[in-house]
Write a protein that holds these residues in place. Structure first.
Motif, PDB file in Angstrom:
ATOM      1  N   THR A  73      -0.035   2.455   9.734  1.00  0.00           N
ATOM      2  CA  THR A  73       0.099   1.032   9.421  1.00  0.00           C
ATOM      3  C   THR A  73      -0.319   0.771   7.967  1.00  0.00           C
ATOM      4  O   THR A  73      -1.397   1.190   7.552  1.00  0.00           O
ATOM      5  N   ILE A  74       0.549   0.101   7.234  1.00  0.00           N
ATOM      6  CA  ILE A  74       0.237  -0.278   5.852  1.00  0.00           C
ATOM      7  C   ILE A  74       0.633  -1.742   5.631  1.00  0.00           C
ATOM      8  O   ILE A  74       1.379  -2.318   6.418  1.00  0.00           O
ATOM      9  N   ARG A  75       0.155  -2.303   4.547  1.00  0.00           N
ATOM     10  CA  ARG A  75       0.454  -3.705   4.233  1.00  0.00           C
ATOM     11  C   ARG A  75       1.807  -3.815   3.541  1.00  0.00           C
ATOM     12  O   ARG A  75       2.148  -2.993   2.692  1.00  0.00           O
ATOM     13  N   HIS A  76       2.566  -4.846   3.929  1.00  0.00           N
ATOM     14  CA  HIS A  76       3.885  -5.105   3.344  1.00  0.00           C
ATOM     15  C   HIS A  76       3.925  -6.525   2.786  1.00  0.00           C
ATOM     16  O   HIS A  76       3.154  -7.383   3.209  1.00  0.00           O
TER      17      HIS A  76
ATOM     18  N   GLU B 122       0.840  -1.195   0.000  1.00  0.00           N
ATOM     19  CA  GLU B 122       0.000   0.000   0.000  1.00  0.00           C
ATOM     20  C   GLU B 122       0.878   1.248   0.000  1.00  0.00           C
ATOM     21  O   GLU B 122       2.071   1.178   0.292  1.00  0.00           O
ATOM     22  N   LYS B 123       0.275   2.379  -0.302  1.00  0.00           N
ATOM     23  CA  LYS B 123       1.014   3.632  -0.381  1.00  0.00           C
ATOM     24  C   LYS B 123       1.508   4.060   0.997  1.00  0.00           C
ATOM     25  O   LYS B 123       0.753   4.062   1.966  1.00  0.00           O
ATOM     26  N   TYR B 124       2.787   4.437   1.062  1.00  0.00           N
ATOM     27  CA  TYR B 124       3.375   4.965   2.292  1.00  0.00           C
ATOM     28  C   TYR B 124       2.682   6.276   2.641  1.00  0.00           C
ATOM     29  O   TYR B 124       2.495   7.150   1.796  1.00  0.00           O
ATOM     30  N   ILE B 125       2.259   6.403   3.928  1.00  0.00           N
ATOM     31  CA  ILE B 125       1.575   7.615   4.391  1.00  0.00           C
ATOM     32  C   ILE B 125       2.476   8.386   5.346  1.00  0.00           C
ATOM     33  O   ILE B 125       2.781   9.545   5.129  1.00  0.00           O
TER      34      ILE B 125
END
Length: 200
Positions: free
Chosen positions: A40-43, A32-35
């Motif tokens: 928290t994002i998916r890796h 997912e796009k880095y915020i």
């Protein structure tokens, strides 16, 4: 100084390059796009095929702790194998249970909620909160106070009040319908009386 301070903005390509630098020989990419470091994002790890959600802050700044990525292994699978020491006169005894508690405290320290960690590790939230406070950590997501947690009785009371309100609204509607019907009957009776009078 941390490699990824809070509030750092960057593109996914820059974040991916930072991941490669922190994990040489392992191919981790953000799905997912880095915020931000704390979002928290998916890796995905293309080396082992693992997919997981995590904060960029943890993966970069905590790479050498249990929060760092290890192929084919999750953070929670590794808990219990790492110790946690404090610099105060109070230190943990070395046992499996205290290791688990110590790592739970560490997870709270880096931003996981007390409720989340306590539920996953099957620790009482109040016990975890006491140790978090004991070692001087301020949890980012504080444990809800009893006044904020709805009890079964509070839920039942709310449902009872809601039902009573619904009944009141139904009775009000019934009264309005009854009044309209009475007016309709009166008007029809008046019209009938007028018709009879005019016919006479």
């Amino acid at each position: 100084m941390s490699r990824l301070p809070k509030g750092t903005t960057m593109k996914n390509e820059q974040y991916t390059a930072l991941l490669k630098e922190m994990y040489p020989g392992i191919d981790i990419v953000p799905v997912e796009k880095y915020i931000s470091p704390q979002a928290t994002i998916r890796h995905e790890c293309k080396s082992c095929g693992m997919h997981w959600f995590d904060k960029p802050y943890n993966l970069i700044n905590k790479a050498d702790t249990i929060l760092g990525h290890v192929c084919n292994d999750s953070i929670f699978n590794r808990i219990g194998n790492n110790g946690y020491t404090t610099h105060s006169k109070h230190s943990f005894k070395h046992s499996e249970e205290t290791d688990k508690l110590a790592n739970a405290v560490l997870l709270v320290e880096v931003g996981y909620s007390i409720e989340e960690v306590a539920e996953y590790l099957e620790i009482k939230p109040t016990v975890l909160l006491r140790w978090v406070n004991h070692v001087g950590i301020v949890p980012k997501n504080k444990l809800k106070r009893n006044s904020e947690v709805k009890t079964t009785k509070q839920i039942e009371d709310y449902n009872t009040r809601k039902k009573r309100q619904e009944i009141r609204e139904m009775l009000k509607l019934a009264r309005e319908v009854s009044w309209l019907l009475e007016n309709k009957v009166k008007k029809e009776a008046e019209n009938t009386t007028e018709d009879n009078t005019s016919n006479s």
